[in-house]
Design a protein around this motif. Structure first.
Motif, mmCIF file in Angstrom:
data_model
loop_
_atom_site.group_PDB
_atom_site.id
_atom_site.type_symbol
_atom_site.label_atom_id
_atom_site.label_comp_id
_atom_site.label_asym_id
_atom_site.label_seq_id
_atom_site.Cartn_x
_atom_site.Cartn_y
_atom_site.Cartn_z
ATOM 1 N N PRO A 1 138.920 76.200 60.780
ATOM 2 C CA PRO A 1 138.509 75.925 62.161
ATOM 3 C C PRO A 1 139.643 76.037 63.176
ATOM 4 N N ARG A 2 140.894 75.886 62.722
ATOM 5 C CA ARG A 2 142.035 75.990 63.628
ATOM 6 C C ARG A 2 143.231 76.552 62.861
ATOM 7 N N SER A 3 144.214 77.046 63.600
ATOM 8 C CA SER A 3 145.412 77.583 62.971
ATOM 9 C C SER A 3 146.319 76.434 62.535
ATOM 10 N N ARG A 4 146.685 76.442 61.269
ATOM 11 C CA ARG A 4 147.594 75.413 60.771
ATOM 12 C C ARG A 4 148.291 75.882 59.508
ATOM 13 N N PHE A 5 149.473 75.333 59.275
ATOM 14 C CA PHE A 5 150.177 75.543 58.024
ATOM 15 C C PHE A 5 149.670 74.532 57.014
ATOM 16 N N VAL B 1 162.667 74.060 40.051
ATOM 17 C CA VAL B 1 161.825 75.212 40.355
ATOM 18 C C VAL B 1 162.692 76.460 40.488
ATOM 19 N N ARG B 2 162.066 77.608 40.275
ATOM 20 C CA ARG B 2 162.796 78.876 40.310
ATOM 21 C C ARG B 2 162.931 79.409 41.732
ATOM 22 N N ASP B 3 161.853 79.262 42.533
ATOM 23 C CA ASP B 3 161.845 79.870 43.868
ATOM 24 C C ASP B 3 160.571 79.442 44.590
ATOM 25 N N LEU B 4 160.477 79.817 45.858
ATOM 26 C CA LEU B 4 159.192 79.746 46.547
ATOM 27 C C LEU B 4 158.269 80.794 45.947
ATOM 28 N N ALA B 5 157.012 80.456 45.773
ATOM 29 C CA ALA B 5 156.029 81.426 45.290
ATOM 30 C C ALA B 5 155.278 82.038 46.467
ATOM 31 N N TRP B 6 154.652 81.193 47.293
ATOM 32 C CA TRP B 6 153.948 81.682 48.479
ATOM 33 C C TRP B 6 153.758 80.544 49.462
ATOM 34 N N LEU B 7 153.299 80.873 50.664
ATOM 35 C CA LEU B 7 152.955 79.905 51.699
ATOM 36 C C LEU B 7 151.478 80.050 52.017
ATOM 37 N N GLU B 8 150.815 78.917 52.335
ATOM 38 C CA GLU B 8 149.388 78.927 52.632
ATOM 39 C C GLU B 8 149.137 78.464 54.064
ATOM 40 N N PHE B 9 148.287 79.220 54.766
ATOM 41 C CA PHE B 9 147.917 78.928 56.141
ATOM 42 C C PHE B 9 146.393 78.942 56.262
ATOM 43 N N GLU B 10 145.902 78.355 57.348
ATOM 44 C CA GLU B 10 144.509 78.532 57.767
ATOM 45 C C GLU B 10 144.508 79.093 59.181
ATOM 46 N N LYS B 11 143.601 80.024 59.438
ATOM 47 C CA LYS B 11 143.451 80.609 60.771
ATOM 48 C C LYS B 11 141.979 80.938 60.988
ATOM 49 N N PRO B 12 141.481 80.783 62.219
ATOM 50 C CA PRO B 12 140.071 81.084 62.473
ATOM 51 C C PRO B 12 139.775 82.578 62.536
ATOM 52 N N ASP B 13 140.780 83.411 62.862
ATOM 53 C CA ASP B 13 140.555 84.843 63.068
ATOM 54 C C ASP B 13 141.412 85.631 62.082
ATOM 55 N N LEU B 14 140.829 85.989 60.945
ATOM 56 C CA LEU B 14 141.585 86.724 59.935
ATOM 57 C C LEU B 14 141.866 88.158 60.364
ATOM 58 N N ASP C 1 153.602 84.927 66.128
ATOM 59 C CA ASP C 1 152.348 85.602 65.805
ATOM 60 C C ASP C 1 151.317 85.252 66.882
ATOM 61 N N PRO C 2 150.127 85.848 66.871
ATOM 62 C CA PRO C 2 149.164 85.593 67.956
ATOM 63 C C PRO C 2 148.732 84.142 68.092
ATOM 64 N N ASP C 3 148.936 83.332 67.043
ATOM 65 C CA ASP C 3 148.588 81.914 67.113
ATOM 66 C C ASP C 3 149.788 81.034 67.461
ATOM 67 N N GLY C 4 150.931 81.665 67.746
ATOM 68 C CA GLY C 4 152.111 80.910 68.144
ATOM 69 C C GLY C 4 153.020 80.501 67.008
ATOM 70 N N PHE C 5 152.686 80.864 65.765
ATOM 71 C CA PHE C 5 153.542 80.513 64.639
ATOM 72 C C PHE C 5 154.815 81.366 64.664
ATOM 73 N N ARG D 1 142.564 89.250 63.415
ATOM 74 C CA ARG D 1 143.746 89.215 64.281
ATOM 75 C C ARG D 1 145.000 88.927 63.470
ATOM 76 N N ALA D 2 144.892 88.018 62.499
ATOM 77 C CA ALA D 2 146.034 87.696 61.648
ATOM 78 C C ALA D 2 146.493 88.919 60.869
ATOM 79 N N GLU D 3 145.555 89.712 60.370
ATOM 80 C CA GLU D 3 145.927 90.889 59.595
ATOM 81 C C GLU D 3 146.558 91.963 60.472
ATOM 82 N N ARG D 4 146.105 92.120 61.686
ATOM 83 C CA ARG D 4 146.710 93.116 62.586
ATOM 84 C C ARG D 4 148.178 92.802 62.819
#
Length: 377
Positions: free
Chosen positions: A86-90, A33-46, A295-299, A48-51
């Motif tokens: 439904p919950r914050s997770r990687f 592989v060339r590199d990391l492309a992106w990381l994916e998360f789930e969060k209930p409050d988008l 971050d606000p979810d502890g990540f 707050r995540a964007e702030r």
């Protein structure tokens, strides 16, 4: 064939390997592989995540009711995708292959189908699962976002070398501008099996191994792993794997332009009520200037600058894992960073320790003693 260099004394680690230790690369990987492309998360409050993301230095690419895509200033894909859940997770990482042929080769080797990514992203993807069961996507042909105006590094007067005359330094306290995604760190109960999986399937190579003090003969317990791009230098680590009592996300890191961006951006985060976990300092393995935040979810997320870049000729370094050995300079490592501050997450990790030593994995009682020794070192 390029000659491999073993130049660890005074360079990036204490020692090289001894005879019979893990070579740190696969003899015949499926693809590289060339590199990391992106990381994916789930969060209930988008919202707050964007702030937090904006205060941390990301730029929003996409914002819908169910999805948030964040980017840096470098050209390329979004580096973080957050979906409402439904919950914050990687969820997992996506790695970039050189072309669609590599994606198809990997799919054929693993018996997995390929599929097209959404029109807004473009390209081809194969979705795998690593030995911990985490989804790992490998993509190619994605649409590149155009480069954005970037934060510029400062010019410095060092000794008698004067490059800044009649001009002051006044870095504003504002969000550091993220340039790009650097790396992700994952904990695995079956560390060695996971390490070999990433080397064999994705062609990654090890920059540095760490082992528990007094347990080197049992093999490494952490590896900093980079892409193999031949003579083209790449980050000291794109992925890091560490042995532990549960399979989990540890942290991810994002490059900013210089020390002033790290420091002034950190002051902005602090003044806006966010929690610093550890920093500012300079690592040993990788040499990055670092600053860790929750971050606000502890990540745990990291600003970094000035990291090591290696080509594929450098052999892995070996060093004992110690808490004091995590930095060349900076404040002492915090309990929060080590995960031993009493929180829901640390209590969950303690319960995992009791479960892990009874299960069929690499984290046994001897390894538990080694980990506890690390946290006290």
């Amino acid at each position: 064939m390029a000659q491999h260099l073993d130049t660890h004394k005074g360079l990036h680690s204490e020692h090289g390997a001894v005879r019979g230790e893990h070579p740190g690369r696969s003899t015949n990987p499926v693809i590289k592989v060339r590199d990391l492309a992106w990381l994916e998360f789930e969060k209930p409050d988008l919202e707050r995540a964007e702030r937090f993301a904006r205060a941390f230095g990301f730029t929003t690419v996409l914002r819908t009711e169910h999805e948030l895509a964040l980017r840096g200033t470098d050209a390329g894909s979004a580096c973080v995708i957050i979906r409402r859940g439904p919950r914050s997770r990687f969820v997992g990482p996506a790695f970039a292959a050189d072309d669609a042929a590599d994606v198809k080769r990997l799919a054929a080797a693993t018996g997995r189908p390929t599929s097209s990514l959404p029109e807004a992203i473009g390209g081809l993807v194969v979705e795998l699962a690593d030995p911990g069961g985490m989804p790992v996507r490998v993509v190619a042909g994605t649409r590149d976002l155009a480069e954005l105006p970037a934060q510029q590094p400062h010019r410095f007067n060092f000794g008698r070398e004067l490059v800044r005359i009649n001009n002051t330094q006044r870095p504003p306290r504002e969000p550091a501008r993220i340039q790009r995604l650097g790396h992700v760190v994952l904990q695995r109960t079956r560390y060695r099996r996971s390490l070999d999986w990433y080397l064999d399937h994705l062609g990654l190579i090890v920059s540095d191994f760490l082992y528990y003090p007094g347990q080197r003969e049992r093999g490494p317990t952490m590896s900093f792993i980079r892409g193999d791009r031949g003579a083209t230098p790449t980050d000291h680590h794109t992925l890091a794997l560490v042995l532990g009592p549960s399979d989990r996300y540890v942290h991810s890191a994002y490059q900013v332009c210089d020390l002033d961006a790290v420091a002034a951006g950190g002051e902005y985060l602090r003044e806006n009520g966010f929690q610093r976990s550890w920093g500012i300092g300079r690592h040993i393995q990788g040499s990055q200037i670092f600053d860790y935040w929750r971050d606000p979810d502890g990540f745990l997320v990291e600003h970094f600058s000035d990291g090591d870049m290696f080509d594929n000729t450098l052999e892995p370094g070996w060093a004992p894992m110690t808490a004091s050995g995590l930095a060349q300079w900076g404040p002492p490592v915090t309990k929060d960073f080590l995960g031993i501050t009493p929180t829901k997450e640390s209590l969950r990790e303690m319960r995992s320790m009791m479960t892990a030593i009874r299960d069929d994995n690499e984290f046994d009682l001897t390894r538990l003693r080694g980990l506890l020794k690390v946290t006290r070192s």
